[in-house]
Write a protein that holds these residues in place. Structure first.
Motif, PDB file in Angstrom:
ATOM      1  N   GLY A 172      42.705  41.041  55.501  1.00  0.00           N
ATOM      2  CA  GLY A 172      41.424  40.658  54.933  1.00  0.00           C
ATOM      3  C   GLY A 172      40.836  41.686  53.998  1.00  0.00           C
ATOM      4  O   GLY A 172      39.691  41.549  53.551  1.00  0.00           O
ATOM      5  N   SER A 173      41.621  42.715  53.674  1.00  0.00           N
ATOM      6  CA  SER A 173      41.120  43.772  52.797  1.00  0.00           C
ATOM      7  C   SER A 173      40.865  43.242  51.395  1.00  0.00           C
ATOM      8  O   SER A 173      41.721  42.590  50.798  1.00  0.00           O
ATOM      9  N   SER A 174      39.668  43.511  50.858  1.00  0.00           N
ATOM     10  CA  SER A 174      39.273  43.149  49.483  1.00  0.00           C
ATOM     11  C   SER A 174      39.350  41.649  49.218  1.00  0.00           C
ATOM     12  O   SER A 174      39.700  41.217  48.124  1.00  0.00           O
ATOM     13  N   VAL A 175      39.022  40.856  50.226  1.00  0.00           N
ATOM     14  CA  VAL A 175      38.942  39.405  50.047  1.00  0.00           C
ATOM     15  C   VAL A 175      37.474  39.032  49.829  1.00  0.00           C
ATOM     16  O   VAL A 175      36.615  39.378  50.635  1.00  0.00           O
ATOM     17  N   PHE A 176      37.201  38.347  48.720  1.00  0.00           N
ATOM     18  CA  PHE A 176      35.837  37.980  48.374  1.00  0.00           C
ATOM     19  C   PHE A 176      35.701  36.461  48.281  1.00  0.00           C
ATOM     20  O   PHE A 176      36.596  35.767  47.795  1.00  0.00           O
ATOM     21  N   ARG A 177      34.561  35.981  48.724  1.00  0.00           N
ATOM     22  CA  ARG A 177      34.173  34.589  48.499  1.00  0.00           C
ATOM     23  C   ARG A 177      33.130  34.560  47.389  1.00  0.00           C
ATOM     24  O   ARG A 177      32.163  35.333  47.422  1.00  0.00           O
ATOM     25  N   ILE A 178      33.311  33.684  46.407  1.00  0.00           N
ATOM     26  CA  ILE A 178      32.356  33.545  45.311  1.00  0.00           C
ATOM     27  C   ILE A 178      31.823  32.117  45.343  1.00  0.00           C
ATOM     28  O   ILE A 178      32.543  31.164  45.046  1.00  0.00           O
ATOM     29  N   LYS A 179      30.553  31.969  45.721  1.00  0.00           N
ATOM     30  CA  LYS A 179      29.930  30.654  45.808  1.00  0.00           C
ATOM     31  C   LYS A 179      29.390  30.222  44.440  1.00  0.00           C
ATOM     32  O   LYS A 179      29.315  31.015  43.493  1.00  0.00           O
ATOM     33  N   GLU A 180      28.991  28.958  44.364  1.00  0.00           N
ATOM     34  CA  GLU A 180      28.421  28.416  43.130  1.00  0.00           C
ATOM     35  C   GLU A 180      27.204  29.239  42.706  1.00  0.00           C
ATOM     36  O   GLU A 180      26.349  29.577  43.529  1.00  0.00           O
ATOM     37  N   ASP A 181      27.147  29.583  41.411  1.00  0.00           N
ATOM     38  CA  ASP A 181      26.025  30.335  40.824  1.00  0.00           C
ATOM     39  C   ASP A 181      25.890  31.755  41.370  1.00  0.00           C
ATOM     40  O   ASP A 181      24.819  32.368  41.270  1.00  0.00           O
ATOM     41  N   ASP A 182      26.957  32.305  41.945  1.00  0.00           N
ATOM     42  CA  ASP A 182      26.931  33.684  42.425  1.00  0.00           C
ATOM     43  C   ASP A 182      26.786  34.642  41.237  1.00  0.00           C
ATOM     44  O   ASP A 182      27.615  34.636  40.321  1.00  0.00           O
ATOM     45  N   GLU A 183      25.764  35.444  41.254  1.00  0.00           N
ATOM     46  CA  GLU A 183      25.504  36.362  40.134  1.00  0.00           C
ATOM     47  C   GLU A 183      26.493  37.524  40.095  1.00  0.00           C
ATOM     48  O   GLU A 183      26.532  38.276  39.119  1.00  0.00           O
ATOM     49  N   ASN A 184      27.284  37.676  41.142  1.00  0.00           N
ATOM     50  CA  ASN A 184      28.244  38.782  41.193  1.00  0.00           C
ATOM     51  C   ASN A 184      29.621  38.391  40.667  1.00  0.00           C
ATOM     52  O   ASN A 184      30.563  39.182  40.779  1.00  0.00           O
ATOM     53  N   PHE A 185      29.759  37.191  40.102  1.00  0.00           N
ATOM     54  CA  PHE A 185      31.074  36.731  39.670  1.00  0.00           C
ATOM     55  C   PHE A 185      31.772  37.739  38.761  1.00  0.00           C
ATOM     56  O   PHE A 185      32.932  38.111  38.983  1.00  0.00           O
ATOM     57  N   ILE A 186      31.096  38.182  37.721  1.00  0.00           N
ATOM     58  CA  ILE A 186      31.731  39.054  36.720  1.00  0.00           C
ATOM     59  C   ILE A 186      32.175  40.368  37.343  1.00  0.00           C
ATOM     60  O   ILE A 186      33.319  40.814  37.153  1.00  0.00           O
ATOM     61  N   VAL A 187      31.301  41.010  38.100  1.00  0.00           N
ATOM     62  CA  VAL A 187      31.658  42.317  38.658  1.00  0.00           C
ATOM     63  C   VAL A 187      32.791  42.188  39.677  1.00  0.00           C
ATOM     64  O   VAL A 187      33.707  43.026  39.714  1.00  0.00           O
ATOM     65  N   ILE A 188      32.782  41.112  40.484  1.00  0.00           N
ATOM     66  CA  ILE A 188      33.881  40.906  41.437  1.00  0.00           C
ATOM     67  C   ILE A 188      35.192  40.702  40.690  1.00  0.00           C
ATOM     68  O   ILE A 188      36.225  41.292  41.032  1.00  0.00           O
ATOM     69  N   SER A 189      35.161  39.871  39.645  1.00  0.00           N
ATOM     70  CA  SER A 189      36.379  39.593  38.880  1.00  0.00           C
ATOM     71  C   SER A 189      36.885  40.842  38.176  1.00  0.00           C
ATOM     72  O   SER A 189      38.102  41.083  38.113  1.00  0.00           O
ATOM     73  N   GLU A 190      35.985  41.652  37.650  1.00  0.00           N
ATOM     74  CA  GLU A 190      36.392  42.890  36.970  1.00  0.00           C
ATOM     75  C   GLU A 190      37.032  43.866  37.953  1.00  0.00           C
ATOM     76  O   GLU A 190      38.084  44.461  37.661  1.00  0.00           O
ATOM     77  N   VAL A 191      36.416  43.996  39.121  1.00  0.00           N
ATOM     78  CA  VAL A 191      36.958  44.926  40.122  1.00  0.00           C
ATOM     79  C   VAL A 191      38.297  44.431  40.657  1.00  0.00           C
ATOM     80  O   VAL A 191      39.266  45.189  40.773  1.00  0.00           O
ATOM     81  N   MET A 192      38.365  43.131  40.970  1.00  0.00           N
ATOM     82  CA  MET A 192      39.581  42.597  41.568  1.00  0.00           C
ATOM     83  C   MET A 192      40.764  42.608  40.603  1.00  0.00           C
ATOM     84  O   MET A 192      41.910  42.806  41.007  1.00  0.00           O
ATOM     85  N   THR A 193      40.514  42.381  39.329  1.00  0.00           N
ATOM     86  CA  THR A 193      41.596  42.381  38.338  1.00  0.00           C
ATOM     87  C   THR A 193      41.750  43.738  37.661  1.00  0.00           C
ATOM     88  O   THR A 193      42.631  43.896  36.807  1.00  0.00           O
ATOM     89  N   ASN A 194      40.899  44.705  38.052  1.00  0.00           N
ATOM     90  CA  ASN A 194      40.889  46.011  37.377  1.00  0.00           C
ATOM     91  C   ASN A 194      40.805  45.806  35.855  1.00  0.00           C
ATOM     92  O   ASN A 194      41.586  46.334  35.090  1.00  0.00           O
TER      93      ASN A 194
END
Length: 319
Positions: A172-194
């Motif tokens: 479960g390490s570094s597993v994220f859930r992104i719900k509808e209209d989540d304002e953290n989408f960009i930062v999560i995607s940037e971190v996860m994809t480096n």
């Protein structure tokens, strides 16, 4: 009746000093091997090496016991040719990185010299636990593997509730859930994809995870009829026991059997002897081949000895 041969069993694993013996599947397997009077040769990844095209390792003969504060002792340390062993269990936990892959090359030299390696080194390389599952598209949730943030964005907008996870991790390490209209989408995607330099797996969120992320074990094609359902703790999306999930024993359902029966002969053909399937609801999410867990939980709640089945297979292959 002839007395059975004492086998020389090697195991490559993470530092034994750090395990929790009440839950560790490698420890359960070693207990069964020791009960059968086999010799156990302990190794870590950095003990493996090649010299003159032969596979070697620094090994330690080990004795174990079910005592929390005194559960192992090293008897003898020596460097050996790996072909002196009958079998080697590759039980190193992810990350699935280049060091792991290099180790499979070394183990493959031992395999060529006649040593039984579980699981097969080539298949450990070929069958990434996340991407391998995507081959069986009729059983998996809608899935995307990419490092492109625009593609992740479009997938998110289509499904509205998604899970994003790395391809090389576990527990479960570094597993994220992104719900509808989540304002953290960009930062999560940037971190996860480096910043679009690293591939990730993105899947639709499965609400049935609240009823349990099931771990189904298969030993040489034999499906264990009981599974462990890992229930997320309150306020947590991840069901992994390492992330605080609660384990409950359950019988396999009809869809579990369908998926497991379909995969079983494919796994056997690839030399994947000990495997854990992860199923949420009626969807396959991962195929664990590096170091499947949950032996202890199943053995403590049923009369099934998963470790005994694995040792039976090993003995039948070598005797």
């Amino acid at each position: 009746m002839n007395k059975k041969k004492i086998l020389k069993i090697g195991i490559v694993m993470d530092p034994i000093q750090l395990i929790k013996i009440e839950k560790d599947s490698s420890f359960a397997i070693l207990l069964e091997a020791q009960k059968r009077h086999h010799e156990i040769y302990y190794m870590e990844l950095n003990d493996l090496y090649l010299q003159k095209n032969h596979a070697y390792a620094k090994t330690r003969l080990i004795k174990i016991q079910k005592k929390i504060n005194n559960y192992f002792s090293f008897i003898q340390e020596k460097n050996i040719l790996l072909n002196q062993l009958d079998v080697i269990l590759m039980r190193k936990d992810p990350p699935f990185n280049m060091e792991f892959i290099y180790a499979t090359y070394i183990l493959e030299r031992a395999e060529e010299a006649g040593v039984l390696i579980i699981n097969k080194p080539k298949s450990l390389r070929d069958c990434n636990e996340k991407i391998f599952a995507s081959l069986f598209y009729k059983f998996i949730p809608d899935t995307l593997v990419t490092r492109n943030i625009s593609q992740i964005y479009n997938f998110w907008k289509k499904h509205k509730d998604i899970i994003i996870k790395p391809l090389d991790s576990m527990g479960g390490s570094s597993v994220f859930r992104i719900k509808e209209d989540d304002e953290n989408f960009i930062v999560i995607s940037e971190v996860m994809t480096n910043y679009e330099k690293k591939y990730c797996m993105i899947q639709t969120y499965l609400p049935s995870v609240k009823d349990g992320d099931k771990r189904i074990l298969i030993v040489n094609g034999q499906i264990i009829p009981w599974c462990i359902a890992r229930i997320p703790k309150k306020g947590e999306n991840r069901a992994n026991i390492a992330a605080g999930g609660i384990a409950k024993i359950r019988k396999l359902h009809k869809k579990d059997w369908e998926i497991a029966n379909y995969l079983s002969p494919i796994l056997q053909e690839k030399g994947l002897v000990f495997v854990g399937l992860d199923i949420i609801g009626d969807k396959l999410t991962e195929i664990n081949i590096t170091s499947p867990t949950c032996i202890c939980e199943i053995e403590s709640h049923t009369n099934i000895s998963v470790s005994g089945m694995l040792l039976d297979y090993i003995e039948n292959q070598i005797y």
